[in-house]
Enzyme design. Sequence first.
Site, mmCIF file in Angstrom:
data_model
loop_
_atom_site.group_PDB
_atom_site.id
_atom_site.type_symbol
_atom_site.label_atom_id
_atom_site.label_comp_id
_atom_site.label_asym_id
_atom_site.label_seq_id
_atom_site.Cartn_x
_atom_site.Cartn_y
_atom_site.Cartn_z
ATOM 1 N N ARG A 65 -41.564 23.893 -88.209
ATOM 2 C CA ARG A 65 -40.569 23.106 -87.460
ATOM 3 C C ARG A 65 -40.221 23.895 -86.196
ATOM 4 N NH1 ARG A 65 -36.068 21.715 -91.886
ATOM 5 N NH2 ARG A 65 -35.385 20.183 -90.371
ATOM 6 N N HIS A 172 -45.416 22.954 -77.429
ATOM 7 C CA HIS A 172 -44.199 22.410 -78.058
ATOM 8 C C HIS A 172 -43.129 23.498 -77.982
ATOM 9 C CE1 HIS A 172 -41.559 20.385 -80.794
ATOM 10 N NE2 HIS A 172 -42.478 19.562 -81.282
ATOM 11 N N GLU A 282 -44.861 12.795 -86.130
ATOM 12 C CA GLU A 282 -43.686 13.599 -86.465
ATOM 13 C C GLU A 282 -42.960 12.969 -87.647
ATOM 14 O OE1 GLU A 282 -41.930 14.852 -82.685
ATOM 15 O OE2 GLU A 282 -40.354 15.781 -83.869
#
Lengths: 296, 43
Positions: A65, A172, A282
């Site tokens: 995450r 990301h 996601e």
Amino acid sequence: MIIDIHGHLNAPGSLYAGQSMMMAARGAHGRENLSVSEEELHAFAERTVRSMDEVGTDLQIVSPRPFALMHSERPAKMVHWWAEANNDAIARQVSMFPARLAGMGAMPQAQDEDPVRWLPELERCVKDLGFVGVLLNPDPSEGQNLLPNLGDEYWYPVYEKLTELGIPALVHSTACKNDRETYSSHFSAEETIAILSVLNSRVFLDFPGLQLIISHGGGSVPYQIGRWRAGRLRQRNPGGLPDATFDESLRRFWFDTCLYSDLALELLFRTVGAGRCLLGTERPGTGSVLDPSTAA
Amino acid sequence: MMDDVKYTVDNITSLTEAERDGIYSGNALSLFNLEAHIGAGRP
């Protein structure tokens, strides 16, 4: 076959409780709290697979995450321990469901370290854990504006290793310590900065084999493409940049489909070409929030 | 809908079937080495 390239680790609260204890002690008590039982990990991997089954996904590439990776925390050893714990948890879940899950790792991108210090974990992810890709956080200082953008040679050791290992990186960002943004709005901002900084640099000329996927449909770039087309046309002295239009250069990247809107997805496909796009959901996460306009 | 990206892509009529197949798996198979997982067989 349906392959979802953007899923995140679904792990029990005990893992994150361990992270909290490690941070409270600033690593003084070691990393022993970061262990998770096999039973708990299996139960949460099963939840991920059930979520995939709800929408017909065959295989999901799972990464840590991002918002919890804490790259800007000190001391740096905590960043390493936490990345390793996440990568190990993913590897264990992949081993439980090898036909349904594949691993994407996280480098311990501690903001105070030379990027070469992150690379042993990247090698372990690929060579020992069998991962097929890695997250690349373009802002390890997490909103504090302390490190150069992805167009800078600061990043070259990472690009060299990615090219050597032959794996793609999913760009990301992680958390955000800038009070003007949430971590989620920072994702979008950093994706935009990543594209523009790389395209205004020599990165793709110096690393022709480098494969970068931009998360969440490429930030604001597809929507704002008119501005960037004009900007490329105004460059009288590109200084060693490719002799290409902005659109041609943009198609050097890959993009995922984590956009959650039909209009945004259609714009992405028309702008960068469907041939550069990869299904990303996601899910579980933002991609499993029920749409009130269609929920039964 | 936001909770099913594939359903949304399924309904974008400007895509060809070949483009849709690329988005769903073909492009990923060209980018990632997924042999170990595809070969693992789905239970």
